[in-house]
Design an enzyme around this catalytic site. Structure first.
Site, PDB file in Angstrom:
ATOM      1  N   SER A 160       0.814  -1.110   0.052  1.00 32.48           N
ATOM      2  CA  SER A 160       0.060  -0.029   0.023  1.00 32.48           C
ATOM      3  C   SER A 160       0.926   1.151  -0.040  1.00 32.48           C
ATOM      4  O   SER A 160       0.241   2.226   0.581  1.00 32.48           O
ATOM      5  CB  SER A 160      -0.964  -0.099   1.272  1.00 32.48           C
ATOM      6  OG  SER A 160      -1.750  -1.027   1.230  1.00 32.48           O
ATOM      7  N   HIS A 199      13.057  22.048  16.913  1.00 34.44           N
ATOM      8  CA  HIS A 199      12.804  20.548  17.078  1.00 34.44           C
ATOM      9  C   HIS A 199      12.538  19.521  15.958  1.00 34.44           C
ATOM     10  O   HIS A 199      12.211  20.183  14.845  1.00 34.44           O
ATOM     11  CB  HIS A 199      11.137  20.685  17.843  1.00 34.44           C
ATOM     12  CG  HIS A 199      10.453  19.274  18.160  1.00 34.44           C
ATOM     13  ND1 HIS A 199      10.944  18.329  19.174  1.00 34.44           N
ATOM     14  CD2 HIS A 199       9.581  18.618  17.442  1.00 34.44           C
ATOM     15  CE1 HIS A 199      10.361  17.373  19.137  1.00 34.44           C
ATOM     16  NE2 HIS A 199       9.508  17.376  17.970  1.00 34.44           N
ATOM     17  N   SER A 242      11.480  15.626  14.864  1.00 32.53           N
ATOM     18  CA  SER A 242      11.127  14.430  15.265  1.00 32.53           C
ATOM     19  C   SER A 242      10.475  13.673  14.161  1.00 32.53           C
ATOM     20  O   SER A 242      10.151  14.324  13.100  1.00 32.53           O
ATOM     21  CB  SER A 242       9.853  14.628  16.175  1.00 32.53           C
ATOM     22  OG  SER A 242       9.267  13.625  16.544  1.00 32.53           O
ATOM     23  N   GLY A 257       7.844  11.765  14.614  1.00 28.99           N
ATOM     24  CA  GLY A 257       6.465  11.367  15.181  1.00 28.99           C
ATOM     25  C   GLY A 257       6.040  10.030  15.285  1.00 28.99           C
ATOM     26  O   GLY A 257       4.943   9.768  15.420  1.00 28.99           O
ATOM     27  N   ARG A 258       6.935   9.223  15.830  1.00 28.21           N
ATOM     28  CA  ARG A 258       6.672   7.860  15.976  1.00 28.21           C
ATOM     29  C   ARG A 258       6.536   7.455  17.522  1.00 28.21           C
ATOM     30  O   ARG A 258       7.349   8.229  18.113  1.00 28.21           O
ATOM     31  CB  ARG A 258       7.715   6.883  15.321  1.00 28.21           C
ATOM     32  CG  ARG A 258       7.850   7.144  13.857  1.00 28.21           C
ATOM     33  CD  ARG A 258       6.673   6.337  12.883  1.00 28.21           C
ATOM     34  NE  ARG A 258       6.808   6.314  11.584  1.00 28.21           N
ATOM     35  CZ  ARG A 258       5.960   5.602  10.647  1.00 28.21           C
ATOM     36  NH1 ARG A 258       5.079   4.843  11.290  1.00 28.21           N
ATOM     37  NH2 ARG A 258       6.212   5.622   9.287  1.00 28.21           N
ATOM     38  N   SER A 291      10.669   5.706  17.569  1.00 33.06           N
ATOM     39  CA  SER A 291      10.594   7.183  18.087  1.00 33.06           C
ATOM     40  C   SER A 291      12.092   7.827  17.735  1.00 33.06           C
ATOM     41  O   SER A 291      13.167   7.081  18.501  1.00 33.06           O
ATOM     42  CB  SER A 291      10.067   7.407  19.122  1.00 33.06           C
ATOM     43  OG  SER A 291      10.159   8.686  19.641  1.00 33.06           O
ATOM     44  N   ASN A 328      16.179  18.116  20.369  1.00 33.18           N
ATOM     45  CA  ASN A 328      15.749  19.596  20.377  1.00 33.18           C
ATOM     46  C   ASN A 328      17.158  20.415  20.397  1.00 33.18           C
ATOM     47  O   ASN A 328      18.048  19.998  21.306  1.00 33.18           O
ATOM     48  CB  ASN A 328      15.035  19.777  21.482  1.00 33.18           C
ATOM     49  CG  ASN A 328      13.543  19.216  21.629  1.00 33.18           C
ATOM     50  OD1 ASN A 328      12.974  19.297  20.477  1.00 33.18           O
ATOM     51  ND2 ASN A 328      13.350  18.382  22.424  1.00 33.18           N
TER      52      ASN A 328
END
Length: 289
Positions: A126, A162, A164, A166-167, A172, A176
């Site tokens: 997908s 910052h 990231s 987002g996990r 993750s 920062n």
């Protein structure tokens, strides 16, 4: 670490020192934008209050990598079927929150940069996004014309960054930073240095500076209509780093043909400690100049 902090302190104080050199600063907020200057561009007044400005480059390229970091994404149920070819794109925009906050050549601004690696050809799974990095910033910037040895310092910027993916655990990744960005030009050359100091929690990637270092260096050269660029980060103590080379050429007024090569560590947060070489070609909306 104490040596590093001692070196970074004057770097972070430099923006205020430059701003104090009032005799060398011209009012550029109502003049044509200075080529390559993010801050001078943001100081331009527009009738539309919702105007967004480019911060970093904006591009979309089709890429192929020498190796894929399947170990880092082993928790994804499609990891074993991940492909080495991906669509990579970057969106980077800035918005002036307060022009003239500390004089006519200053701006309080915010920026948002998003970089994604999309498994577009992986239709069996997908076409998932393998990695996306989200990078908001809040910064204070100054447009200057401070000259030294043939170079003109154009941008002085300091802020909070910052970064990231987002996990959630175990994939993750985030950190920062407090940073300073200095950009100077000399004819067809542009040089930008961005040192940083890591703050806050880095439990997801405690050794990230081992591979990403404490600064980024960017160099650009204007060769006719083409723009050649190079940027990278390097930790001199560990010998780890990564570099990106780029070449763009206009094909229409607003679109450029773009070729990119990245080699080393840290192309993305999920790959901060993974070594690879990626080659891509596609289109770009704005380059360094």
């Amino acid at each position: 670490m104490r040596t590093l902090q001692g070196w970074l302190l004057p770097v972070f104080m430099l923006p205020m020192a430059v701003y104090a050199q009032e005799a060398t600063v011209k009012e550029v907020h109502d003049a044509p934008a200075v080529r390559g200057s993010i801050i001078a561009n943001m100081l331009q007044e527009h009738d539309n209050p919702f105007t967004l400005y480019p911060y970093d480059t904006n591009y979309l390229i089709y890429t192929q990598t020498s190796d894929l970091n399947k170990e880092a994404i082993a928790s994804y149920d499609w990891a074993e079927n991940a492909r080495k070819d991906e669509v990579k794109f970057q969106l980077s925009l800035a918005f002036p929150l307060w022009r003239g906050i500390l004089g006519p050549n200053s701006v309080l601004g915010a920026s948002y940069t998003q970089k994604s690696w999309w498994q577009l050809s992986n239709s069996e799974e997908s076409s998932p996004f393998r990695e996306t990095n989200y990078e908001p910033q809040l910064f204070l910037g100054f447009a200057t014309d401070y000259r030294f040895a043939g170079w003109t310092l154009r941008d002085v910027e300091m802020g909070y960054n910052h970064d990231s993916n987002g996990r959630s655990d175990p994939t993750s990744r985030s950190w920062n930073r407090l940073y300073t960005r200095l950009m100077a030009e000399n004819g067809n050359w542009l040089v930008e240095v961005k040192p940083w100091y890591v703050v806050g929690n880095t439990d997801d990637n405690p050794d990230i500076t081992k591979y990403m270092g404490y600064y980024q260096l960017k160099i650009g050269y204007h060769l006719g209509d083409a723009v050649l660029s190079a940027k990278g980060q390097y930790n001199w103590n560990t010998g780890y780093g990564g570099a990106e080379l780029g070449l763009s050429y206009p094909i229409t007024k607003h679109v450029r043909l773009y070729t990119q090569v990245y080699s080393g560590y840290g192309e993305s947060l999920i790959d901060y400690n993974f070594n690879q070489t990626r080659v891509g070609v596609g289109v770009m909306l704005n380059d360094l100049f």
